[in-house]
Write an enzyme that holds these catalytic residues in place. Structure first.
Site, PDB file in Angstrom:
ATOM      1  N   HIS A  41       0.847  -1.194   0.000  1.00  0.00           N
ATOM      2  CA  HIS A  41       0.000   0.000   0.000  1.00  0.00           C
ATOM      3  C   HIS A  41       0.881   1.240   0.000  1.00  0.00           C
ATOM      4  O   HIS A  41       0.885   2.018   0.937  1.00  0.00           O
ATOM      5  CB  HIS A  41      -0.925  -0.006   1.217  1.00  0.00           C
ATOM      6  CG  HIS A  41      -1.870  -1.153   1.202  1.00  0.00           C
ATOM      7  ND1 HIS A  41      -2.962  -1.197   0.376  1.00  0.00           N
ATOM      8  CD2 HIS A  41      -1.861  -2.319   1.875  1.00  0.00           C
ATOM      9  CE1 HIS A  41      -3.602  -2.339   0.565  1.00  0.00           C
ATOM     10  NE2 HIS A  41      -2.952  -3.043   1.473  1.00  0.00           N
ATOM     11  N   CYS A  96       3.943 -14.246   2.797  1.00  0.00           N
ATOM     12  CA  CYS A  96       4.862 -14.165   3.937  1.00  0.00           C
ATOM     13  C   CYS A  96       4.888 -15.526   4.658  1.00  0.00           C
ATOM     14  O   CYS A  96       3.832 -16.122   4.906  1.00  0.00           O
ATOM     15  CB  CYS A  96       4.389 -13.078   4.910  1.00  0.00           C
ATOM     16  SG  CYS A  96       5.361 -13.059   6.423  1.00  0.00           S
ATOM     17  N   GLU A 126      -5.558 -10.557   3.533  1.00  0.00           N
ATOM     18  CA  GLU A 126      -5.032 -11.703   4.294  1.00  0.00           C
ATOM     19  C   GLU A 126      -6.185 -12.511   4.895  1.00  0.00           C
ATOM     20  O   GLU A 126      -6.161 -13.750   4.883  1.00  0.00           O
ATOM     21  CB  GLU A 126      -4.096 -11.226   5.410  1.00  0.00           C
ATOM     22  CG  GLU A 126      -3.474 -12.406   6.154  1.00  0.00           C
ATOM     23  CD  GLU A 126      -2.757 -11.985   7.427  1.00  0.00           C
ATOM     24  OE1 GLU A 126      -2.071 -10.948   7.414  1.00  0.00           O
ATOM     25  OE2 GLU A 126      -2.894 -12.703   8.427  1.00  0.00           O
TER      26      GLU A 126
HETATM   27 FE1  SF4 Z   1       4.843  -8.587   7.735  1.00  0.00          FE
HETATM   28 FE2  SF4 Z   1       2.460  -9.748   8.011  1.00  0.00          FE
HETATM   29 FE3  SF4 Z   1       4.647 -11.185   7.486  1.00  0.00          FE
HETATM   30 FE4  SF4 Z   1       4.408 -10.052   9.856  1.00  0.00          FE
HETATM   31  S1  SF4 Z   1       3.103 -11.648   8.989  1.00  0.00           S
HETATM   32  S2  SF4 Z   1       6.263 -10.110   8.613  1.00  0.00           S
HETATM   33  S3  SF4 Z   1       3.362  -8.174   9.331  1.00  0.00           S
HETATM   34  S4  SF4 Z   1       3.690  -9.664   6.153  1.00  0.00           S
END
Ligand code: SF4
Length: 300
Positions: A41, A96, A126
């Site tokens: 973003h 991630c 998410e």
């Molecule tokens: Fe970033 Fe979300 Fe991964 Fe944590 S879980 S490192 S906030 S993308």
């Protein structure tokens, strides 16, 4: 004026990894990379990536089969990934690893017959992904009161969006435990430690400064959450996307200003905000100060 920049401000590991993947795979040539939703973003970084052939896939575009699909850090529901794989697109998985862990937790408990309760923001990418993994066993809640509207369960597992507010999650977890006393109620704390640290530092910083600036996209959920925290603890909070949005009139009387930023705000933008603050504090002193300086300049 003293400026304190939060140590945790800026890209988290997951966002940095996804942006690095986009940069590493981009050629700027004819083979495009399409991301499922904006990679981050932050308009400036999105524009930089667009110049390198990385674009956000919109509903009107039908990518050629050779186009690569990049899944961003938020992840996607498994069905969405399968859809693009089925069409033959090479997939670059930027999910991630911490979000992937939540996918695994959900899958494991769902397969054992648990109802899955996801604490998360409505419509957040998410959360859409997490609900996709939960399938028909999934229920989303956002506040402790939402727990009262859930059906009865014999087995229930609570997880959260990785960037969810810790205090709210703890209240939700306590209410869920009470509501399902006598059932098997499992609470998995899946808030990311980076989010935890960022929120904790933001609380501490906001409590000790005269004003705090939160740098990050106006549509970024984790940045908005930081701004909400700051509003609770700091006398003045400004949420800005870039240095041009600094309202100097609001900050002029402040002795100490804190600067924090969301997980998708690049460091160069945070530094630019701090630099601009220093510039404003030096060049826009009070009218008396300016008059004295002009008088002094005339004498020397
Ligand atoms: Fe970033 Fe979300 Fe991964 Fe944590 S879980 S490192 S906030 S993308």
């Amino acid at each position: 004026m003293r400026i304190i920049i939060a140590e945790t401000a800026g890209f988290c590991m997951g966002v940095r990894r996804a942006v690095d993947l986009a940069v590493d795979h981009s050629t700027g040539g004819s083979t495009k990379i399409f991301t499922l939703g904006p990679l981050i973003h932050n308009r400036q970084t999105v524009a930089m990536l667009r110049d390198r052939g990385v674009e956000t896939l919109d509903e009107k575009t039908s990518p050629s089969p050779s186009a690569r699909i990049l899944i961003r850090a938020h992840g996607v529901p498994p069905q969405k990934r399968e859809y693009y794989e089925h069409l033959g697109h090479p997939i670059i998985d930027g999910t991630c690893p911490k979000v992937t862990t939540v996918h695994r937790v959900i899958t494991r408990y769902r397969e054992q017959g648990y109802a899955i309760v996801v604490a998360g923001d409505e419509g957040h990418a998410e959360v859409v992904g997490l609900m996709g993994y939960a399938g028909s066993a999934g229920h989303r809640v956002q506040s402790p009161q939402d727990i009262d509207n859930l059906p009865d369960f014999k087995k229930v597992c609570l997880v959260s969006q990785t960037t969810f507010d810790r205090e709210t999650f703890d209240e939700i977890a306590a209410r869920l435990k009470r509501r399902y006393e006598g059932s098997e109620a499992i609470v998995r704390k899946t808030i990311c430690s980076a989010t935890n640290k960022r929120q904790k530092e933001t609380r501490e910083l906001a409590s000790k400064v005269d004003a705090i600036i939160v740098v990050g996209g106006k549509h970024s959920a984790n940045t908005l959450r930081l701004a909400n925290i700051c509003q609770k603890y700091a006398p003045i909070t400004l949420h800005i996307e870039n240095e041009q949005e600094i309202e100097w009139e609001t900050l002029a009387g402040c002795g100490t200003i804190g600067v924090t930023a969301g997980a998708s705000t690049p460091n160069w933008l945070i530094n630019r905000v701090a630099e601009h603050l220093r510039f404003l504090s030096q060049t826009r002193k009070s009218g008396i100060g300016n008059a004295m300086r002009r008088f002094y300049d005339l004498l020397t």
